[in-house]
Design a protein around this motif. Structure first.
Motif, PDB file in Angstrom:
ATOM      1  N   ASP A  16       0.824  -1.202   0.000  1.00 35.71           N
ATOM      2  CA  ASP A  16       0.000   0.000   0.000  1.00 35.71           C
ATOM      3  C   ASP A  16       0.861   1.257   0.000  1.00 35.71           C
ATOM      4  OD1 ASP A  16      -2.500  -1.353   0.105  1.00 35.71           O
ATOM      5  OD2 ASP A  16      -2.203  -1.707   2.237  1.00 35.71           O
ATOM      6  N   VAL A  17       2.027   1.184   0.605  1.00 36.90           N
ATOM      7  CA  VAL A  17       2.929   2.322   0.669  1.00 36.90           C
ATOM      8  C   VAL A  17       3.442   2.678  -0.718  1.00 36.90           C
ATOM      9  CG1 VAL A  17       5.140   3.118   1.596  1.00 36.90           C
ATOM     10  CG2 VAL A  17       3.593   1.809   3.031  1.00 36.90           C
ATOM     11  N   THR A  18       3.588   1.689  -1.587  1.00 36.24           N
ATOM     12  CA  THR A  18       4.128   1.916  -2.923  1.00 36.24           C
ATOM     13  C   THR A  18       3.051   2.226  -3.946  1.00 36.24           C
ATOM     14  OG1 THR A  18       4.007  -0.412  -3.586  1.00 36.24           O
ATOM     15  CG2 THR A  18       5.963   0.284  -2.381  1.00 36.24           C
ATOM     16  N   ALA A  19       1.813   2.357  -3.525  1.00 34.87           N
ATOM     17  CA  ALA A  19       0.709   2.546  -4.468  1.00 34.87           C
ATOM     18  C   ALA A  19       0.236   3.996  -4.515  1.00 34.87           C
ATOM     19  CB  ALA A  19      -0.459   1.634  -4.073  1.00 34.87           C
ATOM     20  N   GLY A  20       1.142   4.944  -4.236  1.00 34.88           N
ATOM     21  CA  GLY A  20       0.805   6.351  -4.338  1.00 34.88           C
ATOM     22  C   GLY A  20      -0.087   6.853  -3.231  1.00 34.88           C
ATOM     23  N   ARG A  21      -0.026   6.219  -2.056  1.00 27.89           N
ATOM     24  CA  ARG A  21      -0.847   6.672  -0.933  1.00 27.89           C
ATOM     25  C   ARG A  21      -0.373   8.043  -0.445  1.00 27.89           C
ATOM     26  NH1 ARG A  21      -5.285   3.149  -0.260  1.00 27.89           N
ATOM     27  NH2 ARG A  21      -4.610   1.063  -0.853  1.00 27.89           N
ATOM     28  N   GLU A  22      -1.266   8.764   0.229  1.00 27.74           N
ATOM     29  CA  GLU A  22      -0.937  10.080   0.734  1.00 27.74           C
ATOM     30  C   GLU A  22       0.020   9.992   1.915  1.00 27.74           C
ATOM     31  OE1 GLU A  22      -4.231   8.605   3.353  1.00 27.74           O
ATOM     32  OE2 GLU A  22      -3.702   8.443   1.225  1.00 27.74           O
ATOM     33  N   LEU A  23       0.697  11.117   2.187  1.00 26.21           N
ATOM     34  CA  LEU A  23       1.604  11.178   3.329  1.00 26.21           C
ATOM     35  C   LEU A  23       0.795  11.478   4.579  1.00 26.21           C
ATOM     36  CD1 LEU A  23       4.606  11.233   4.261  1.00 26.21           C
ATOM     37  CD2 LEU A  23       4.461  13.722   4.032  1.00 26.21           C
ATOM     38  N   PRO A  24       0.742  10.560   5.544  1.00 23.80           N
ATOM     39  CA  PRO A  24      -0.045  10.808   6.756  1.00 23.80           C
ATOM     40  C   PRO A  24       0.706  11.730   7.716  1.00 23.80           C
ATOM     41  CG  PRO A  24       1.017   8.682   6.908  1.00 23.80           C
ATOM     42  CD  PRO A  24       1.353   9.220   5.545  1.00 23.80           C
ATOM     43  N   ARG A  80      11.800   6.406   5.836  1.00 26.11           N
ATOM     44  CA  ARG A  80      11.354   7.164   4.669  1.00 26.11           C
ATOM     45  C   ARG A  80      10.246   8.143   5.047  1.00 26.11           C
ATOM     46  NH1 ARG A  80       7.796   4.826  -0.387  1.00 26.11           N
ATOM     47  NH2 ARG A  80       7.611   6.773  -1.511  1.00 26.11           N
ATOM     48  N   PHE A  81       9.251   7.688   5.798  1.00 18.45           N
ATOM     49  CA  PHE A  81       8.139   8.558   6.158  1.00 18.45           C
ATOM     50  C   PHE A  81       8.557   9.633   7.150  1.00 18.45           C
ATOM     51  CE2 PHE A  81       5.579   5.621   3.890  1.00 18.45           C
ATOM     52  CZ  PHE A  81       4.382   6.260   3.621  1.00 18.45           C
ATOM     53  N   ALA A  82       9.455   9.290   8.079  1.00 21.28           N
ATOM     54  CA  ALA A  82       9.935  10.291   9.031  1.00 21.28           C
ATOM     55  C   ALA A  82      10.675  11.408   8.307  1.00 21.28           C
ATOM     56  CB  ALA A  82      10.844   9.631  10.066  1.00 21.28           C
ATOM     57  N   CYS A  83      11.500  11.050   7.349  1.00 22.96           N
ATOM     58  CA  CYS A  83      12.249  12.057   6.606  1.00 22.96           C
ATOM     59  C   CYS A  83      11.334  12.900   5.718  1.00 22.96           C
ATOM     60  CB  CYS A  83      13.336  11.389   5.767  1.00 22.96           C
ATOM     61  SG  CYS A  83      14.677  10.686   6.754  1.00 22.96           S
ATOM     62  N   PRO A 101       1.068   2.361  27.040  1.00 21.92           N
ATOM     63  CA  PRO A 101      -0.003   1.395  26.774  1.00 21.92           C
ATOM     64  C   PRO A 101      -0.850   1.697  25.554  1.00 21.92           C
ATOM     65  CG  PRO A 101      -0.548   2.800  28.638  1.00 21.92           C
ATOM     66  CD  PRO A 101       0.868   3.094  28.301  1.00 21.92           C
ATOM     67  N   VAL A 102      -0.988   2.983  25.161  1.00 21.18           N
ATOM     68  CA  VAL A 102      -1.821   3.317  24.007  1.00 21.18           C
ATOM     69  C   VAL A 102      -1.060   4.286  23.107  1.00 21.18           C
ATOM     70  CG1 VAL A 102      -4.003   4.258  23.197  1.00 21.18           C
ATOM     71  CG2 VAL A 102      -3.920   3.037  25.372  1.00 21.18           C
ATOM     72  N   LEU A 103      -0.956   3.934  21.824  1.00 15.58           N
ATOM     73  CA  LEU A 103      -0.320   4.785  20.827  1.00 15.58           C
ATOM     74  C   LEU A 103      -1.357   5.170  19.790  1.00 15.58           C
ATOM     75  CD1 LEU A 103       2.873   2.614  20.292  1.00 15.58           C
ATOM     76  CD2 LEU A 103       2.708   4.682  21.688  1.00 15.58           C
ATOM     77  N   ASP A 104      -1.250   6.381  19.262  1.00 12.21           N
ATOM     78  CA  ASP A 104      -2.214   6.800  18.252  1.00 12.21           C
ATOM     79  C   ASP A 104      -1.488   7.258  16.999  1.00 12.21           C
ATOM     80  OD1 ASP A 104      -2.294  10.058  18.214  1.00 12.21           O
ATOM     81  OD2 ASP A 104      -1.783   9.282  20.193  1.00 12.21           O
ATOM     82  N   GLY A 105      -2.152   7.056  15.861  1.00 13.16           N
ATOM     83  CA  GLY A 105      -1.596   7.474  14.580  1.00 13.16           C
ATOM     84  C   GLY A 105      -2.684   7.569  13.532  1.00 13.16           C
ATOM     85  N   GLU A 106      -2.459   8.430  12.556  1.00 14.95           N
ATOM     86  CA  GLU A 106      -3.430   8.559  11.472  1.00 14.95           C
ATOM     87  C   GLU A 106      -3.499   7.275  10.651  1.00 14.95           C
ATOM     88  OE1 GLU A 106      -4.091  11.153   7.376  1.00 14.95           O
ATOM     89  OE2 GLU A 106      -2.776  11.945   8.936  1.00 14.95           O
ATOM     90  N   ARG A 107      -2.351   6.672  10.444  1.00 15.11           N
ATOM     91  CA  ARG A 107      -2.288   5.421   9.684  1.00 15.11           C
ATOM     92  C   ARG A 107      -1.498   4.384  10.461  1.00 15.11           C
ATOM     93  NH1 ARG A 107      -6.047   4.921   5.683  1.00 15.11           N
ATOM     94  NH2 ARG A 107      -6.244   6.897   4.565  1.00 15.11           N
TER      95      ARG A 107
END
Length: 418
Positions: A124-132, A150-153, A215-221
């Motif tokens: 899914d990462v290589t299919a032109g998905r948006e940057l979260p 890659r995403f952090a940079c 105990p709990v982490l959150d993220g858009e993706r």
């Protein structure tokens, strides 16, 4: 309806496509069986652009295979005995044999609630998905580490969650330590020894419940990169005497899995990326055509992790070699101050693993500036079983990483040796 062909290739991802096309061009009547888009899907994030260039910039099509003489059959193929494949209600019989190239599928973590969420897998990462804005990465192997950096940079807030005690658990421990330090320097929150027990999605973002201090982490993706797994249950391998519960199809040096049966790619459980897959495919093609040649060189498969610093490895790690009962001596040398043509700030190391009974290298890691490029010389040494004593008398280049190779080789020297 029963049909006959010289060879039946089950699975037309990169490996199956390679085999089917080569055999058809050699004049054989080839049937290719595939239920999904022909050509498979690209791999980890760091390899996308290189693979596109290698493939000529586009994915193969049905017409490409037809132009090479391959008969394409749409559907899911299943073995039905030696040299026989069933696709829906049709049975195909191969005069020479069957090649299994169905690959491996992403391993989905055993996490409560995950299946009901729109989580990503590496493709899914290589299919032109948006940057979260934020990304949770589950899995600290090569793919997870590549994508996290890659995403952090690129500007995402990234958290990498690895259940094991270190990143890159299949590589040398020093490699995992270097990767963790590099990711943290790029802003990635690296959690090791952390297992995700439950995942929730509220339509906007994810909540990952993790055992430990956070105990709990959150993220858009949320990306699951916990490796790949082979499923032989529905392939009918039991009809040819293979274990359907096995983790992979066992093959010999000619990629043979049985009488009139070959296997290439992920289904064999052997890695090596695109080049390793191509290597297997060429050997299978050669064997199907009855042409002589050397066996597969799986003991010297290269592994490149496209991070900064870049990591290249070949052969066995020190732990793997000891686990196989090999008497080993290992040496590690840091990459020191930059040499000719290098920029300051490059850090890393070279680690060598020697089979002391035979006096040859059985494994090597080059982590640092151009680590994947430097690996080539070490791969030649492992593949050709060049004596360590001979390598120790080489004249090495002045680049810092070359000097690290030289230092590691000299550290393997025993009193009275050489």
């Amino acid at each position: 309806m029963d049909e006959r062909a010289d060879v039946i290739v089950v699975g037309l991802g990169p490996g199956g496509r390679h085999v089917a096309g080569a055999l058809a061009r050699a004049g054989l009547d080839v049937v290719g069986v595939e239920a999904e888009p022909v050509g498979g899907r690209s791999g980890a994030a760091g390899r996308v652009h290189r693979q596109a260039a290698h493939d000529g910039g586009g994915r193969p099509t049905t017409d490409d295979l037809a132009a090479q003489g391959v008969r394409l059959v749409r559907g899911t193929g299943r073995l039905a005995g030696t040299r026989r494949v069933v696709v829906d209600r049709s049975t195909f019989e191969a005069r020479r044999g069957v090649v299994l190239a169905t690959g491996a599928r992403p391993r989905t973590a055993d996490v409560a609630g995950l299946a009901a969420t729109p989580y990503w897998i590496p493709r899914d990462v290589t299919a032109g998905r948006e940057l979260p804005a934020s990304l949770l990465v589950v899995g600290g192997g090569g793919t997870g580490v590549e994508i996290a950096q890659r995403f952090a940079c690129a500007g995402s807030a990234v958290t990498l969650i690895e259940a094991g005690e270190r990143l890159l658990p299949r590589e040398e421990p020093e490699t995992g330590q270097l990767a963790a330090a590099a990711l943290r320097a790029d802003g990635v929150d690296v959690l090791t020894g952390a297992r995700v027990g439950r995942v929730e999605h509220d339509g906007v973002g994810f909540l990952a419940h993790v055992a430990g201090e956070q105990p709990v982490l959150d993220g858009e993706r949320l990306l699951v990169a916990t490796g790949r797994v082979v499923d032989l249950g529905g392939l009918g391998v039991d009809t040819v005497g293979l274990d359907p519960s096995a983790l992979a199809v066992p093959t010999d040096g000619r990629m043979r899995a049985g009488a009139g049966l070959w296997a290439v790619g992920g289904i064999t459980g052997r890695g090596g990326g695109a080049r390793g897959l191509s290597h297997q495919a060429e050997i299978a093609v050669r064997d199907v055509l009855g042409r002589p040649g050397p066996d597969a060189g799986h003991w010297a498969l290269p592994r490149i992790i496209c991070t900064e610093p870049e990591i290249g490895a070949v052969g066995l790690t020190e732990q793997q070699a000891r686990g196989l009962g090999v008497n080993v001596r290992a040496a590690l040398a840091p990459i020191a101050s930059p040499g000719c043509g290098e920029v300051a700030g490059g850090e890393g190391f070279v680690k060598l693993v020697e089979d002391t009974d035979r006096g040859v290298l059985v494994g090597a890691t080059a982590a640092g500036p151009a680590g994947g490029e430097v690996l080539y010389g070490l791969q030649v040494a492992v593949h050709a079983e060049v004596p360590v004593a001979r390598l120790q008398h080489m004249i090495h280049g002045d680049a810092a990483v070359h000097r690290a190779v030289e230092a590691a080789l000299q550290a393997l020297r025993r009193p009275g040796r050489g």
